[in-house]
Scaffold this motif. Structure first.
Motif, PDB file in Angstrom:
ATOM      1  N   GLY A  62       0.662  -1.659   0.264  1.00 17.58           N
ATOM      2  CA  GLY A  62       0.338  -0.093  -0.396  1.00 17.58           C
ATOM      3  C   GLY A  62       0.830   1.436   0.365  1.00 17.58           C
ATOM      4  O   GLY A  62       0.144   2.418  -0.117  1.00 17.58           O
ATOM      5  N   HIS A  63       1.943   1.491   0.567  1.00 16.85           N
ATOM      6  CA  HIS A  63       2.457   2.177   0.646  1.00 16.85           C
ATOM      7  C   HIS A  63       3.244   2.416  -1.098  1.00 16.85           C
ATOM      8  O   HIS A  63       3.100   4.052  -1.024  1.00 16.85           O
ATOM      9  N   SER A  90       2.669   6.058   7.051  1.00 19.05           N
ATOM     10  CA  SER A  90       2.587   5.997   5.557  1.00 19.05           C
ATOM     11  C   SER A  90       2.862   6.806   4.707  1.00 19.05           C
ATOM     12  O   SER A  90       2.658   7.599   3.610  1.00 19.05           O
ATOM     13  N   ASP A 159      -6.493   8.376   0.005  1.00 11.74           N
ATOM     14  CA  ASP A 159      -6.025   7.123   0.984  1.00 11.74           C
ATOM     15  C   ASP A 159      -7.097   6.264   2.128  1.00 11.74           C
ATOM     16  O   ASP A 159      -6.950   6.777   2.768  1.00 11.74           O
ATOM     17  N   HIS A 162      -7.773   1.998   4.645  1.00 10.28           N
ATOM     18  CA  HIS A 162      -8.821   1.355   5.186  1.00 10.28           C
ATOM     19  C   HIS A 162      -9.873   1.029   4.853  1.00 10.28           C
ATOM     20  O   HIS A 162     -10.757   0.257   5.543  1.00 10.28           O
ATOM     21  N   SER A 183      -4.428  -0.630   0.469  1.00  9.32           N
ATOM     22  CA  SER A 183      -3.847  -1.868   1.666  1.00  9.32           C
ATOM     23  C   SER A 183      -4.116  -3.101   1.029  1.00  9.32           C
ATOM     24  O   SER A 183      -5.431  -3.174   1.925  1.00  9.32           O
ATOM     25  N   LYS A 188      -5.046  -5.744   6.829  1.00  3.45           N
ATOM     26  CA  LYS A 188      -5.947  -5.472   6.679  1.00  3.45           C
ATOM     27  C   LYS A 188      -7.089  -6.026   6.287  1.00  3.45           C
ATOM     28  O   LYS A 188      -6.599  -7.530   6.547  1.00  3.45           O
TER      29      LYS A 188
HETATM   30  C1  LIG Z   1      -1.303   0.133   6.027  1.00  2.00           C
HETATM   31  C2  LIG Z   1      -1.488   1.514   6.056  1.00  2.00           C
HETATM   32  C3  LIG Z   1      -1.121   2.077   4.837  1.00  2.00           C
HETATM   33  C4  LIG Z   1       0.364   1.200   4.430  1.00  2.00           C
HETATM   34  O1  LIG Z   1       0.569   0.450   3.375  1.00  2.00           O
HETATM   35  P1  LIG Z   1       1.081  -1.656   3.604  1.00  2.00           P
HETATM   36  O2  LIG Z   1       0.234  -2.108   2.646  1.00  2.00           O
HETATM   37  O3  LIG Z   1       1.707  -1.409   4.864  1.00  2.00           O
HETATM   38  O4  LIG Z   1       2.229  -0.253   2.676  1.00  2.00           O
HETATM   39  C5  LIG Z   1      -1.028   3.107   4.304  1.00  2.00           C
HETATM   40  N1  LIG Z   1      -1.694   4.477   5.267  1.00  2.00           N
HETATM   41  C6  LIG Z   1      -2.411   3.690   5.894  1.00  2.00           C
HETATM   42  C7  LIG Z   1      -4.128   4.727   6.631  1.00  2.00           C
HETATM   43  C8  LIG Z   1      -2.434   2.460   6.451  1.00  2.00           C
HETATM   44  O5  LIG Z   1      -3.309   1.856   7.626  1.00  2.00           O
END
Ligand SMILES: *Cc1c(COP(=O)(O)O)cnc(C)c1O
Length: 373
Positions: A62-63, A90, A159, A162, A183, A188
């Motif tokens: 997700g990042h 992130s 973003d 969630h 993500s 998740k």
């Molecule tokens: C989990 C998360 C990310 C990053 O996702 P990853 O898959 O862990 O890299 C970004 N923003 C939020 C709000 C997150 O909860």
């Protein structure tokens, strides 16, 4: 006293072992393990249908999805991005790593979303985008945010890490703004072990993201642009295909757990829940409770008490990303009183698919006993 079972804030959803083993068998035939293979393509197709979005590009996590989504717009260095600090680190890192400046906007007390009444005051001639977060799977005020963005010609990047499967008046959450990221991390609602995606409306952006995630390679001897490596591999894509089959059941089971927390705790003095918009279909990714001063142990006291009993809740999101050691005194901090108060009063309780009733009862009893004693 016997050792009490350890209960974590979440537990990864998985297909059965047999299902996964069966599904990955073909990889030993094809030896095609990554590079936009058959399962990567199939998962893009299935997710674009499930999330009800026109274009989706799968990423390694997700990042990187967020970094590449921001990068795809080619904003000028030093551009300002209006965002919130009540989020996972992130979000802020992705802005900074793109050589842009986070400008922190306060959030609403009732649901933790960006406070739309405070956005316009933060806009300067350097502002390039608004990057709000659908925290805990609640939904930002997408219509008002779009209105502001249109007025000042800003991009909107959500973003939605969630918010997998969340809909607003029946529309998939990924359809708002210019682009959204999800993500698929193990913790998740829907996971591909590690993974993520960018969703967007136009195919040009999809093509740009393809170049960004695969070195800009477009032929054996052709590199058309500078890019990184952020592709999802085939083992992860297969995990996703199987988890996707079960995700509706997983969300329904999370609802069971969530509803019970709410029924048992909503009337407890000093404990409240975020406001829920009836137009939003939720995914029950998290169970945040807000602890008021009437709860004598306080937020940190309850966190400690649960921990002593092998129950690991989380203080999401404390400290605010703007207050983290790496950003101390680096970025202008606007008035963030509401966000800071939330960071000090929210506790996220364990919630996951298949949580046993007996475990949840133990958690509830520890929370409630403090009140009654
Ligand atoms: C989990 C998360 C990310 C990053 O996702 P990853 O898959 O862990 O890299 C970004 N923003 C939020 C709000 C997150 O909860």
């Amino acid at each position: 006293m016997s050792e009490q079972k350890r209960i974590f804030v979440t537990r990864s959803s998985m297909p059965s072992y047999e299902e996964y083993i069966e599904a990955i068998k073909p990889l030993w035939e094809s030896r095609w393990l990554t590079n936009m293979g058959q399962y990567h393509q199939q998962l893009e197709k299935e997710l674009s249908a499930y999330l009800d979005v026109p274009e989706i590009s799968l990423m390694v996590n997700g990042h990187m999805a967020l970094e590449m989504a921001i990068q795809s717009f080619g904003f000028p260095e030093g551009g300002e991005v209006i965002t919130t600090p009540f989020t996972f680190i992130s979000t802020t890192h992705a802005i900074v790593r793109n050589h842009l400046k986070p400008v922190f906007c306060d959030v609403r007390a009732e649901d933790g979303m960006i406070d739309i009444s405070k956005i316009e005051d933060l806009i300067t001639e350097k502002t390039v985008a608004i990057l709000p977060v659908h925290v805990f799977g609640n939904l930002c005020d997408v219509d008002a945010i779009q209105h502001i963005a249109d007025k000042y010609s800003l991009k909107v990047i959500y973003d939605a890490a969630h918010a997998f499967g969340v809909t607003y008046k029946g529309t998939g959450v990924g359809n708002f703004g210019d682009v959204s990221i999800f993500s698929f991390h193990a913790t998740k609602v829907f996971n591909t072990i590690e993974g993520g995606a960018v969703v967007c409306k136009n195919h040009d952006l999809y093509e740009k993201l393809y170049n960004l995630k695969n070195f800009g390679i477009r032929g054996e001897e052709l590199v058309v642009s500078v890019g990184a490596n952020a592709k999802m591999n085939e083992f992860a894509a297969i995990m996703g295909l199987l988890n996707l089959k079960h995700v509706d059941a997983a969300i329904a089971d999370r609802k069971r757990v969530y509803d019970k927390y709410k029924a048992e705790l909503a009337g407890v003095k000093g404990i409240s829940f975020f406001v829920e918009d009836p137009d939003v279909k939720r995914n029950y990714a998290y169970c945040p409770i807000i602890m008021g001063k009437d709860y004598s142990l306080g937020r940190d006291g309850l966190y400690d008490k649960l921990k002593e009993n092998n129950i690991f809740s989380r203080k999401y999101f404390y400290p605010l990303t703007s207050d983290q050691a790496c950003f101390k005194n680096k970025h202008k901090k606007e008035d963030l009183d509401v966000a800071r108060k939330l960071a000090e009063s929210v506790l996220v309780l364990p919630i996951y698919e298949g949580m046993e009733e007996e475990d949840q009862n133990r958690i509830l009893q520890l929370i409630i006993s403090d009140i009654r004693s």
